[in-house]
Scaffold this motif. Structure first.
Motif, PDB file in Angstrom:
ATOM      1  N   SER A   1      22.138   6.495   0.962  1.00 21.62           N
ATOM      2  CA  SER A   1      22.771   7.806   0.714  1.00 21.62           C
ATOM      3  C   SER A   1      22.887   8.077  -0.788  1.00 21.62           C
ATOM      4  N   LEU A   2      21.773   7.940  -1.483  1.00 22.60           N
ATOM      5  CA  LEU A   2      21.771   8.106  -2.935  1.00 22.60           C
ATOM      6  C   LEU A   2      22.126   9.538  -3.326  1.00 22.60           C
ATOM      7  N   PRO A   3      22.781   9.710  -4.457  1.00 23.17           N
ATOM      8  CA  PRO A   3      23.001  11.068  -4.981  1.00 23.17           C
ATOM      9  C   PRO A   3      21.674  11.760  -5.216  1.00 23.17           C
ATOM     10  N   SER A   4      21.716  13.063  -5.314  1.00 23.63           N
ATOM     11  CA  SER A   4      20.496  13.861  -5.391  1.00 23.63           C
ATOM     12  C   SER A   4      19.577  13.414  -6.525  1.00 23.63           C
ATOM     13  N   ALA A   5      20.116  13.216  -7.728  1.00 23.21           N
ATOM     14  CA  ALA A   5      19.281  12.847  -8.879  1.00 23.21           C
ATOM     15  C   ALA A   5      18.581  11.510  -8.649  1.00 23.21           C
ATOM     16  N   SER A   6      19.313  10.531  -8.168  1.00 24.83           N
ATOM     17  CA  SER A   6      18.736   9.211  -7.926  1.00 24.83           C
ATOM     18  C   SER A   6      17.735   9.256  -6.777  1.00 24.83           C
ATOM     19  N   PHE A   7      18.034  10.032  -5.763  1.00 21.14           N
ATOM     20  CA  PHE A   7      17.116  10.155  -4.621  1.00 21.14           C
ATOM     21  C   PHE A   7      15.787  10.780  -5.066  1.00 21.14           C
ATOM     22  N   ILE A   8      15.878  11.846  -5.866  1.00 21.68           N
ATOM     23  CA  ILE A   8      14.662  12.495  -6.359  1.00 21.68           C
ATOM     24  C   ILE A   8      13.842  11.519  -7.206  1.00 21.68           C
ATOM     25  N   ALA A   9      14.521  10.797  -8.096  1.00 21.13           N
ATOM     26  CA  ALA A   9      13.824   9.844  -8.959  1.00 21.13           C
ATOM     27  C   ALA A   9      13.132   8.760  -8.133  1.00 21.13           C
ATOM     28  N   LEU A  10      13.802   8.287  -7.096  1.00 24.16           N
ATOM     29  CA  LEU A  10      13.217   7.245  -6.250  1.00 24.16           C
ATOM     30  C   LEU A  10      11.979   7.760  -5.523  1.00 24.16           C
ATOM     31  N   ILE A  11      12.032   9.001  -5.029  1.00 23.75           N
ATOM     32  CA  ILE A  11      10.874   9.593  -4.362  1.00 23.75           C
ATOM     33  C   ILE A  11       9.716   9.767  -5.347  1.00 23.75           C
ATOM     34  N   LEU A  12      10.026  10.211  -6.560  1.00 28.06           N
ATOM     35  CA  LEU A  12       8.982  10.385  -7.571  1.00 28.06           C
ATOM     36  C   LEU A  12       8.288   9.067  -7.875  1.00 28.06           C
ATOM     37  N   VAL A  13       9.071   8.005  -8.025  1.00 27.56           N
ATOM     38  CA  VAL A  13       8.505   6.683  -8.317  1.00 27.56           C
ATOM     39  C   VAL A  13       7.663   6.186  -7.149  1.00 27.56           C
ATOM     40  N   ALA A  14       8.218   6.279  -5.953  1.00 25.47           N
ATOM     41  CA  ALA A  14       7.521   5.750  -4.776  1.00 25.47           C
ATOM     42  C   ALA A  14       6.211   6.485  -4.506  1.00 25.47           C
ATOM     43  N   SER A  15       6.122   7.751  -4.903  1.00 27.78           N
ATOM     44  CA  SER A  15       4.948   8.576  -4.595  1.00 27.78           C
ATOM     45  C   SER A  15       3.871   8.499  -5.664  1.00 27.78           C
ATOM     46  N   SER A  16       4.079   7.691  -6.697  1.00 27.08           N
ATOM     47  CA  SER A  16       3.157   7.672  -7.842  1.00 27.08           C
ATOM     48  C   SER A  16       2.553   6.280  -8.027  1.00 27.08           C
ATOM     49  N   PRO A  17       1.431   5.970  -7.361  1.00 27.23           N
ATOM     50  CA  PRO A  17       0.823   4.642  -7.452  1.00 27.23           C
ATOM     51  C   PRO A  17      -0.041   4.484  -8.705  1.00 27.23           C
ATOM     52  N   GLY A  18      -0.462   3.241  -8.947  1.00 22.92           N
ATOM     53  CA  GLY A  18      -1.408   2.981 -10.024  1.00 22.92           C
ATOM     54  C   GLY A  18      -0.785   2.807 -11.389  1.00 22.92           C
ATOM     55  N   GLY A  19       0.423   2.249 -11.456  1.00 24.68           N
ATOM     56  CA  GLY A  19       1.068   2.016 -12.749  1.00 24.68           C
ATOM     57  C   GLY A  19       0.300   1.004 -13.585  1.00 24.68           C
ATOM     58  N   PRO A  20       0.206   1.221 -14.916  1.00 23.66           N
ATOM     59  CA  PRO A  20      -0.551   0.309 -15.774  1.00 23.66           C
ATOM     60  C   PRO A  20       0.016  -1.104 -15.825  1.00 23.66           C
ATOM     61  N   PHE A  21       1.271  -1.285 -15.424  1.00 22.09           N
ATOM     62  CA  PHE A  21       1.825  -2.633 -15.374  1.00 22.09           C
ATOM     63  C   PHE A  21       1.177  -3.469 -14.267  1.00 22.09           C
ATOM     64  N   GLY A  22       0.448  -2.802 -13.350  1.00 23.42           N
ATOM     65  CA  GLY A  22      -0.195  -3.549 -12.267  1.00 23.42           C
ATOM     66  C   GLY A  22      -1.200  -4.557 -12.777  1.00 23.42           C
ATOM     67  N   ALA A  23      -2.051  -4.121 -13.734  1.00 24.51           N
ATOM     68  CA  ALA A  23      -3.027  -5.044 -14.313  1.00 24.51           C
ATOM     69  C   ALA A  23      -2.324  -6.148 -15.083  1.00 24.51           C
ATOM     70  N   LYS A  24      -1.197  -5.803 -15.721  1.00 26.06           N
ATOM     71  CA  LYS A  24      -0.454  -6.825 -16.474  1.00 26.06           C
ATOM     72  C   LYS A  24       0.133  -7.865 -15.535  1.00 26.06           C
ATOM     73  N   LEU A  25       0.646  -7.434 -14.395  1.00 26.34           N
ATOM     74  CA  LEU A  25       1.192  -8.395 -13.430  1.00 26.34           C
ATOM     75  C   LEU A  25       0.108  -9.322 -12.902  1.00 26.34           C
ATOM     76  N   ALA A  26      -1.120  -8.804 -12.769  1.00 28.23           N
ATOM     77  CA  ALA A  26      -2.229  -9.666 -12.352  1.00 28.23           C
ATOM     78  C   ALA A  26      -2.450 -10.770 -13.374  1.00 28.23           C
ATOM     79  N   MET A  27      -2.315 -10.439 -14.664  1.00 25.41           N
ATOM     80  CA  MET A  27      -2.455 -11.445 -15.708  1.00 25.41           C
ATOM     81  C   MET A  27      -1.284 -12.431 -15.682  1.00 25.41           C
ATOM     82  N   VAL A  28      -0.073 -11.896 -15.510  1.00 25.48           N
ATOM     83  CA  VAL A  28       1.113 -12.752 -15.517  1.00 25.48           C
ATOM     84  C   VAL A  28       1.060 -13.783 -14.397  1.00 25.48           C
ATOM     85  N   GLN A  29       0.585 -13.379 -13.219  1.00 18.78           N
ATOM     86  CA  GLN A  29       0.573 -14.294 -12.075  1.00 18.78           C
ATOM     87  C   GLN A  29      -0.697 -15.121 -11.985  1.00 18.78           C
TER      88      GLN A  29
END
Length: 309
Positions: A65-93
């Motif tokens: 039951s997140l407040p509106s601002a946090s809920f919107i931010a969470l939806i924006l993040v979840a709907s946006s794949p392909g973050g550049p940190f993905g390649a970095k995590l491949a290196m880290v692991q």
């Protein structure tokens, strides 16, 4: 503060370009062909990142039951794949760096097109009204310029000047590592007020869970050996902030509450994904060290190796 943001943006661009360039220097055409020819892997990755994780973000936001601002931010993040940190995590692991970089670029490109309709559909279903309309061409160009071009240049150098690629790769990786730490520190310094404001709320926990569950989901819904599967999990766990920031500026007039929530969710997501990648790296190093080497020839010996101890 404005100067800090400008510096951070510049360092972020260097981080993305250096990370993709280093990945390209270590890639081969045959390895890329192996990734893109694996139709089940591609299909599962697209379903995971374009469908499952956005729905997961919606579910977590509704559950808490997140407040509106946090809920919107969470939806924006979840709907946006392909973050550049993905390649970095491949290196880290110590994972499948070529596969991770290739999948990240693919997801970021496709996500540039699917982001707006996905966000609109989820926010409409959740009765949080907003009409997100983005310049798809600009997003695709940004992905091509910052991610695809450096990766392609590194790949071409590896193909036609392999000694040069081998000599340049440590320096490119070092730049990636240093700028990665600067970006993390800058995110904390530049958004600490928004993060502090959310302490005690469920927004940080929501971002943490989204990333951790996305890591597990991306690993489970992948094909190939464990190294490739966990790499796909890492790619799924970190999302692309660019479209989300653009949407906040266009559709939400840069509301500070949404920007603060976005920063907090991104940081808490990294706080979940980085330890997982680090743990995987430690286990892989331990497994490698456990293989007994022949002191004379450096060859493994023991049961099943065909070499006498």
């Amino acid at each position: 503060m404005e100067t800090l943001h400008l510096v951070l943006n510049a360092v972020t661009v260097i981080f993305i370009a250096a990370t993709m360039f280093a990945a390209g220097l270590g890639a081969t055409v045959s390895a890329l062909r192996g990734v893109f020819a694996d139709a089940p892997l591609l299909l599962l990755a697209l379903i995971t990142n374009m469908v499952v994780i956005p729905l997961l973000g919606w579910g977590i936001g509704a559950l808490f039951s997140l407040p509106s601002a946090s809920f919107i931010a969470l939806i924006l993040v979840a709907s946006s794949p392909g973050g550049p940190f993905g390649a970095k995590l491949a290196m880290v692991q110590s994972g499948d760096i070529v596969g991770g970089a290739a999948m990240q670029v693919l997801l970021a490109s496709v996500g540039s097109i699917t982001f707006a309709p996905t966000v609109n559909g989820l926010l409409t279903a959740a009765d949080v009204g907003a009409n997100v309309s983005l310049d798809v061409g600009a997003l695709v160009r940004a992905v091509a310029l910052l991610q695809l071009v450096p990766f392609a240049i590194g790949l071409l150098i590896r193909r036609y000047a392999e000694p040069t690629a081998r000599s340049w790769r440590p320096a490119a990786a070092a730049v990636s590592n240093v700028t990665f730490l600067i970006v993390l520190a800058g995110m904390l310094l530049g958004n600490w007020q928004g993060v502090v404001a959310l302490l005690g709320s469920l927004a940080l926990l929501a971002g943490f869970l989204l990333s951790a569950i996305a890591f597990a989901t991306g690993t489970l819904l992948a094909t190939g050996p464990p190294v490739r599967r966990t790499t796909m999990g890492g790619v799924a766990s970190v999302r692309n902030a660019g479209p989300a920031l653009a949407a906040i500026g266009i559709a939400f007039n840069d509301q500070p509450a949404i920007l603060g929530a976005l920063a907090a969710i991104l940081l808490s997501g990294l706080a979940a994904a980085l330890p997982i990648a680090t743990l995987l790296n430690s286990r892989r190093k331990a497994t490698t060290a456990a293989v007994t080497q022949d002191p004379a020839g450096g060859r493994p010996h023991g049961p099943g190796t065909g070499v006498a101890p």
